[in-house]
Structure formats: structure tokens, C-alpha cells
Design an enzyme around this catalytic site. Sequence first.
Site, PDB file in Angstrom:
ATOM      1  CG  ASP A   1      -2.347   1.156   0.884  1.00 44.86           C
ATOM      2  OD1 ASP A   1      -2.943   1.471   0.240  1.00 44.86           O
ATOM      3  OD2 ASP A   1      -2.600   1.325   1.681  1.00 44.86           O
TER       4      ASP A   1
ATOM      5  CG  ASP B   1      -2.812   3.597  -3.850  1.00 44.54           C
ATOM      6  OD1 ASP B   1      -4.479   3.247  -4.512  1.00 44.54           O
ATOM      7  OD2 ASP B   1      -3.649   4.612  -2.698  1.00 44.54           O
ATOM      8  CD  GLU B   2      -5.930  -0.577  -0.876  1.00 48.55           C
ATOM      9  OE1 GLU B   2      -5.406  -1.711   0.054  1.00 48.55           O
ATOM     10  OE2 GLU B   2      -6.928  -0.267  -1.578  1.00 48.55           O
TER      11      GLU B   2
END
Length: 357
Positions: A8, A102-103
Site C-alpha cells: 500500500d 496505489d495498492e
Amino acid sequence: MRKIVHIDMDAFYASVEQRDDPSLQGRPVVVAWRGSRSVVCAASYEARKFGIRSAMPAVRAERLCPKAVFVPPDFPRYKAVSRQVREIFARHTDLVEPLSLDEAYLDVSENKLGLPSATEVAQRIRASIREETALTASAGVAANKFLAKIASDWKKPDGLFVIRPEQALDFLAPLPVGRLPGVGKVMEAKLAELGIAQISQLRGFGESALEQCFGRWGRRLHQLSLGIDEHPVESERPTLQISAEDTFERDLLLRDTGETLLRLAEKVWQANQREPDRVARTVVLKLKTSDFRILTRSLTPAQPPSSLAEFGDIVLGLRERVDLPSRTRYRLVGVGLAGFRHADDVPPQRELFVADA
């Protein structure tokens, strides 16, 4: 037993802005357009100290921190950085399941570099991200996706946390039930009525009692309380829905939304054309009134729309099914396609005319 890593990126959009503009470093940065209808896309850790969070109305964020620096989002730039990060993932495993820009989950049960442990894979990935993007990422390592995601949030920002199989039960026991996926405020309140606030209490309530109260979801809750999650990392997740929406600068009457609806329909249709092997069966219309009431209307026609014009006609037809007073004003409209199936599973459209034999 699987070895799962959840990566993350830390305050991703805001961190990209601070990286690219040194004058923003150390300052409370809010990624959002200014205005009464804007929401926060991301907040730097300096801004989060003031209580600013993603999805918060921008005007509220400005009240919480008048000195915050507002930066309009630049999604093409964020996507470019996300591609860099995913290239780093691909050096270690092909089993990557992105959740957003983003993850992502990574199954590193067998990793390409032959590293001896998932922890070392996570360390390598975080080091590469720092070196190649000048950004930081947090990582969680566990035997399943559920635990790995909890772990990645444990030592944010720029942290690494490992939940070993033998530690899972003790680790979960004192946590609030709200840490379980799918347990929002409504479910949290229902569990509180049963005297359940912590995962240990959920575990002690028993599977059969939970199932009696919540059906199949009750069984799932009991499994999660024991740290059980059998869902594999899916490197190619099938499309469930394609949608686009827009918030108006001023609230509009329903009859004045047609131009925006057709523009959104064109955007969705273009995205749909990128997946020729899958066909959407259901057309969806979303509306949000000036008092934030959300309405949806959907239609699954006998044959899926075969052209943008047909798609647009269905969207406008769904608008006619809205039965609120004509004076009702709307702040947001959205258009979507859902119910995707493989093209081979959709029966061909019958010919309207058959030539004489």
C-alpha cells in the site's frame, strides 16, 4: 499455505505531489479541486493530523486546516507512477491483484528471484519502490489476503509488519470488529446490539448463532474472526462494471441532464469497446439529488446494446423512469454498464427480417 504480501503506497497522490514539488514537503497537502462540490482525493500525513481524510468534502477540509495547500489531482501522472510500481511487482511474481492505483495483493508463495521468505520479498519491493520512485510504501505479510491487508496498515507510513500463522488468533482477538472487511458502521451497530465489539467476542458468539442472525454472511464473519480467508490472489479480475459520473457546478432539473448523460455514455461506451470478448447486459443510471439522496435505475434488455446510440437511448429511457417531482434538482449523474458475460455466452441477436427462400 500461501505467502501473501499486500503493498500500500503511503498517501500516494499527495506523496507524488510533494515529491515533484519540493516546496510542498512537510506541509499539509490536500489533493482536491477547491469548491463546494469537490471531495478530497488524498491528504498528506501532515494534513491528516488535522483530521482530513479521503472522500471528505473539500470545504470541510479547508475548515479543518485553513493553511492546507490544495493541489488539483493529476491522474495521468499518478497512473504513470503506478505503472512503475507494478513493473517492480512483476519482477517478483506474476500473481498480482491490483486493488487501485496505489495498492495490490501479491502471491509470493513462489517468487521469481528465489528469495527464501515473503518478508524478504516485501523488503526488496519496498526498497525498489523507494529507489526508483522516491516514494514509500507499507507492506503486510501473512498467509492470506485478509490478514495481509490488516498488516500493511499496522505500521504506516513506510512500515512492514508480518502476521505469522501461529500469531493470527492472538493478534486478531483484541481488534474492533470494524477492522473486518465488509463490517461498516451499520453492521458494527448490529453487532454491538448483540454485545459484540471485539473480534474475540465475535469468535466466542459462535458460527451457528452468527449464521442464524446474518445467514451466510454470519459464517463468513466467523471465519474471519479465526483468521481464515481462502480467496486466492486473482491476477486477472474480470470487469464487473464500467461507469462514469459527473457533479454539476449547480444543481439541475432532470430534464436538463440529457447532454451530460450522453457525454458520460460515450465515455463508458469507449471504455467498453476495449473489452471485445466481454458483453455488458445491464445499463445503469445513477442520480444524486440536491439533498444527497441517491437513486439508481437499471435495465437488462433482451439484447445488449450494440451501439453507442442504442446505449444512449436506453440511458435516456431510464431517466424517464425517475418518479420524483419535476421540481427536484440533481447535483450528480452517472452512467454505467454491468452484468458482464463472455461474448460466447450471449446468444446472437435474431434477424429482424428473413429473406424469402
